[in-house]
Scaffold this motif. Structure first.
Motif, PDB file in Angstrom:
ATOM      1  N   SER A   1     -16.307  22.522  14.093  1.00  0.00           N
ATOM      2  CA  SER A   1     -16.107  23.750  13.334  1.00  0.00           C
ATOM      3  C   SER A   1     -14.957  24.506  13.977  1.00  0.00           C
ATOM      4  CB  SER A   1     -17.370  24.619  13.352  1.00  0.00           C
ATOM      5  OG  SER A   1     -17.096  25.910  12.829  1.00  0.00           O
ATOM      6  N   GLU A   2     -14.201  25.226  13.173  1.00  0.00           N
ATOM      7  CA  GLU A   2     -13.112  26.044  13.705  1.00  0.00           C
ATOM      8  C   GLU A   2     -13.638  27.224  14.510  1.00  0.00           C
ATOM      9  OE1 GLU A   2     -10.013  25.480  13.723  1.00  0.00           O
ATOM     10  OE2 GLU A   2      -9.666  23.956  12.187  1.00  0.00           O
ATOM     11  N   ASN A   3     -14.902  27.572  14.303  1.00  0.00           N
ATOM     12  CA  ASN A   3     -15.489  28.713  15.003  1.00  0.00           C
ATOM     13  C   ASN A   3     -15.855  28.335  16.436  1.00  0.00           C
ATOM     14  OD1 ASN A   3     -15.406  30.297  12.639  1.00  0.00           O
ATOM     15  ND2 ASN A   3     -17.317  29.372  11.930  1.00  0.00           N
ATOM     16  N   TYR A   4     -15.510  29.226  17.338  1.00  0.00           N
ATOM     17  CA  TYR A   4     -15.856  29.025  18.744  1.00  0.00           C
ATOM     18  C   TYR A   4     -17.367  29.015  18.904  1.00  0.00           C
ATOM     19  CZ  TYR A   4     -16.519  30.233  23.663  1.00  0.00           C
ATOM     20  OH  TYR A   4     -16.934  30.257  24.965  1.00  0.00           O
ATOM     21  N   ASP A   5     -17.893  27.974  19.546  1.00  0.00           N
ATOM     22  CA  ASP A   5     -19.340  27.809  19.691  1.00  0.00           C
ATOM     23  C   ASP A   5     -19.717  27.919  21.162  1.00  0.00           C
ATOM     24  OD1 ASP A   5     -21.987  27.099  19.665  1.00  0.00           O
ATOM     25  OD2 ASP A   5     -21.715  25.224  18.555  1.00  0.00           O
ATOM     26  N   HIS A   6     -20.239  29.078  21.556  1.00  0.00           N
ATOM     27  CA  HIS A   6     -20.627  29.259  22.953  1.00  0.00           C
ATOM     28  C   HIS A   6     -22.080  28.874  23.194  1.00  0.00           C
ATOM     29  CE1 HIS A   6     -21.912  33.010  21.028  1.00  0.00           C
ATOM     30  NE2 HIS A   6     -22.789  33.132  22.004  1.00  0.00           N
ATOM     31  N   GLN A   7     -22.797  28.431  22.130  1.00  0.00           N
ATOM     32  CA  GLN A   7     -24.195  28.058  22.264  1.00  0.00           C
ATOM     33  C   GLN A   7     -24.379  26.556  22.527  1.00  0.00           C
ATOM     34  OE1 GLN A   7     -26.601  30.296  22.268  1.00  0.00           O
ATOM     35  NE2 GLN A   7     -25.280  32.021  21.742  1.00  0.00           N
ATOM     36  N   THR A   8     -23.344  25.778  22.241  1.00  0.00           N
ATOM     37  CA  THR A   8     -23.446  24.320  22.330  1.00  0.00           C
ATOM     38  C   THR A   8     -22.434  23.772  23.318  1.00  0.00           C
ATOM     39  OG1 THR A   8     -24.107  24.259  20.002  1.00  0.00           O
ATOM     40  CG2 THR A   8     -23.436  22.175  21.002  1.00  0.00           C
ATOM     41  N   PHE A   9     -22.864  22.800  24.104  1.00  0.00           N
ATOM     42  CA  PHE A   9     -21.973  22.092  25.020  1.00  0.00           C
ATOM     43  C   PHE A   9     -21.636  20.748  24.385  1.00  0.00           C
ATOM     44  CE2 PHE A   9     -21.331  22.687  29.835  1.00  0.00           C
ATOM     45  CZ  PHE A   9     -20.047  22.152  29.756  1.00  0.00           C
ATOM     46  N   TYR A  10     -20.380  20.548  24.028  1.00  0.00           N
ATOM     47  CA  TYR A  10     -19.961  19.296  23.394  1.00  0.00           C
ATOM     48  C   TYR A  10     -19.510  18.295  24.459  1.00  0.00           C
ATOM     49  CZ  TYR A  10     -20.468  21.681  18.949  1.00  0.00           C
ATOM     50  OH  TYR A  10     -20.992  22.347  17.871  1.00  0.00           O
ATOM     51  N   PHE A  11     -18.229  18.275  24.795  1.00  0.00           N
ATOM     52  CA  PHE A  11     -17.743  17.322  25.787  1.00  0.00           C
ATOM     53  C   PHE A  11     -17.799  17.939  27.183  1.00  0.00           C
ATOM     54  CE2 PHE A  11     -15.752  15.764  21.892  1.00  0.00           C
ATOM     55  CZ  PHE A  11     -15.980  14.387  21.995  1.00  0.00           C
ATOM     56  N   LEU A  12     -18.234  17.118  28.157  1.00  0.00           N
ATOM     57  CA  LEU A  12     -18.294  17.589  29.543  1.00  0.00           C
ATOM     58  C   LEU A  12     -17.054  17.137  30.323  1.00  0.00           C
ATOM     59  CD1 LEU A  12     -19.812  19.013  31.785  1.00  0.00           C
ATOM     60  CD2 LEU A  12     -21.058  16.895  32.219  1.00  0.00           C
ATOM     61  N   ASN A  13     -16.748  15.866  30.303  1.00  0.00           N
ATOM     62  CA  ASN A  13     -15.544  15.339  30.936  1.00  0.00           C
ATOM     63  C   ASN A  13     -15.353  13.890  30.496  1.00  0.00           C
ATOM     64  OD1 ASN A  13     -17.478  14.009  32.468  1.00  0.00           O
ATOM     65  ND2 ASN A  13     -17.114  15.202  34.310  1.00  0.00           N
ATOM     66  N   GLY A  14     -14.517  13.147  31.203  1.00  0.00           N
ATOM     67  CA  GLY A  14     -14.276  11.767  30.808  1.00  0.00           C
ATOM     68  C   GLY A  14     -13.320  11.085  31.760  1.00  0.00           C
ATOM     69  N   CYS A  15     -12.981   9.834  31.449  1.00  0.00           N
ATOM     70  CA  CYS A  15     -12.035   9.078  32.256  1.00  0.00           C
ATOM     71  C   CYS A  15     -11.337   8.056  31.374  1.00  0.00           C
ATOM     72  CB  CYS A  15     -12.724   8.411  33.449  1.00  0.00           C
ATOM     73  SG  CYS A  15     -13.950   7.163  33.005  1.00  0.00           S
ATOM     74  N   ILE A  16     -10.300   7.444  31.916  1.00  0.00           N
ATOM     75  CA  ILE A  16      -9.515   6.444  31.210  1.00  0.00           C
ATOM     76  C   ILE A  16      -9.518   5.165  32.028  1.00  0.00           C
ATOM     77  CG2 ILE A  16      -7.197   5.810  30.399  1.00  0.00           C
ATOM     78  CD1 ILE A  16      -6.639   8.816  30.043  1.00  0.00           C
TER      79      ILE A  16
END
Length: 330
Positions: free
Chosen positions: A245-260
């Motif tokens: 969503s274009e709306n900023y969501d401070h209630q949900t944690f989507y991505f934490l981190n990652g690697c390649i």
């Protein structure tokens, strides 16, 4: 040639967004359950929420809560624990709130921001493992921005002995802006290489970098979105997921981190309430164009992950049992 092109990028002025492509993925339904091959028995007892670094074939565990040794080394080739180093403390050469760590494989050094004195420090790992008196060495202190306010760098990735690619949090009056940046290890200067110009609103964006593949991936905590850049900060592609969503969501944690690694992007995806209990961790795998390949679901709370090219393994730190282990990818 690579070092020269990276240094040239320090003078880059903003990203070119006109040709960048935005792709929406309406589903990510190729989900497979996976289990860790535990390495807990090969490590000493450690606190939860440990970070991971990879120095060639050496896995380095950063125990942020330790009040003795802070860093612990595990040899991937032999499957053995090979020692600890980095004394906790506030004295010369000691580590206090050591974080934003990154490795120089050629120099066999681990760097990090030492919270005790706000200096970037380094430790020569071979020397530290053989000499218990070996101390961290001060490298440089990040310079304030043009307004005289402190610039905070994190998610640092080593490009060469004078250049880091990093995330930059820049305070401006009553807000904080997140940027993609270069940090000069020789001068302490930070250069912004994007032109987002928007407040982070507490959005803890994380990033991973592959200098060899000329790729930067930024993961968003508050949006179902990842963004792909080249090393000069040019936005290549934006990938949004099913819950974007274009709306900023401070209630949900989507991505934490990652690697390649191994020609793939591994993204730690939560999509769970910020205030709730994390029940599992999804590792979404993309190719270098951001195309969705599959999702690996681990019934554990994942803290950090790194990819080891030699074995084709994804090493993982968890807040649970097992605490450390790997997933065989290739």
């Amino acid at each position: 040639m690579l070092a020269g092109s990276l240094m040239l990028a320090l003078s880059s002025c903003g990203q070119s967004v006109g040709s960048a492509q935005t792709v929406h993925q309406s589903k990510r339904d190729n989900v497979m359950e996976v289990r860790l091959v535990s390495i807990d028995d090969s490590l000493p007892p450690l606190h939860n929420f440990c970070g991971l670094n990879l120095l060639g074939d050496t896995l380095i565990v950063n125990d942020h809560k330790s009040t003795d040794k802070v860093l612990f080394a595990y040899d991937i080739k032999t499957g053995r624990y090979i020692g600890s180093f980095g004394d906790f403390g506030a004295g010369p050469g000691e580590l206090n709130n050591f974080g934003s760590s990154f490795c120089d494989v050629k120099g066999k050094k681990i760097y990090g921001l030492n919270g005790g004195n706000q200096m970037i420090v380094s430790i020569q790992v071979d020397s530290a493992l053989t000499d218990s008196s070996h101390k961290a060495v001060n490298v440089i202190e990040p310079r304030p921005n043009n307004e005289g306010l402190p610039t905070i760098i994190y998610n640092c990735h080593y490009a060469n002995d004078s250049l880091l690619i990093c995330s930059v949090r820049v305070p401006y009056q009553n807000t904080i802006e997140f940027h993609l940046g270069h940090f000069n290890l020789k001068t302490g200067e930070t250069t912004i290489i994007d032109d987002f110009g928007h407040p982070a609103k507490g959005n803890n964006n994380r990033m991973t970098v592959s200098v060899e593949d000329s790729l930067i991936v930024i993961f968003s905590a508050s949006y179902d979105r990842i963004r792909l850049f080249d090393l000069q900060g040019t936005l290549l592609k934006t990938i949004t997921g099913p819950d974007f969503s274009e709306n900023y969501d401070h209630q949900t944690f989507y991505f934490l981190n990652g690697c390649i690694g191994g020609g793939k992007i591994f993204a730690l995806y939560l999509n769970q309430p910020v205030a709730g209990k994390v029940t599992h961790g999804d590792i979404i795998i993309f190719d270098f164009n951001g195309n969705y390949l599959k999702t690996m679901r681990l019934n554990n709370k994942i803290v950090d992950l790194v990819y080891h090219e030699g074995t084709g393994r994804l090493y993982v730190s968890c807040d649970g049992d097992p605490q450390f282990g790997y997933i065989q990818i290739d």
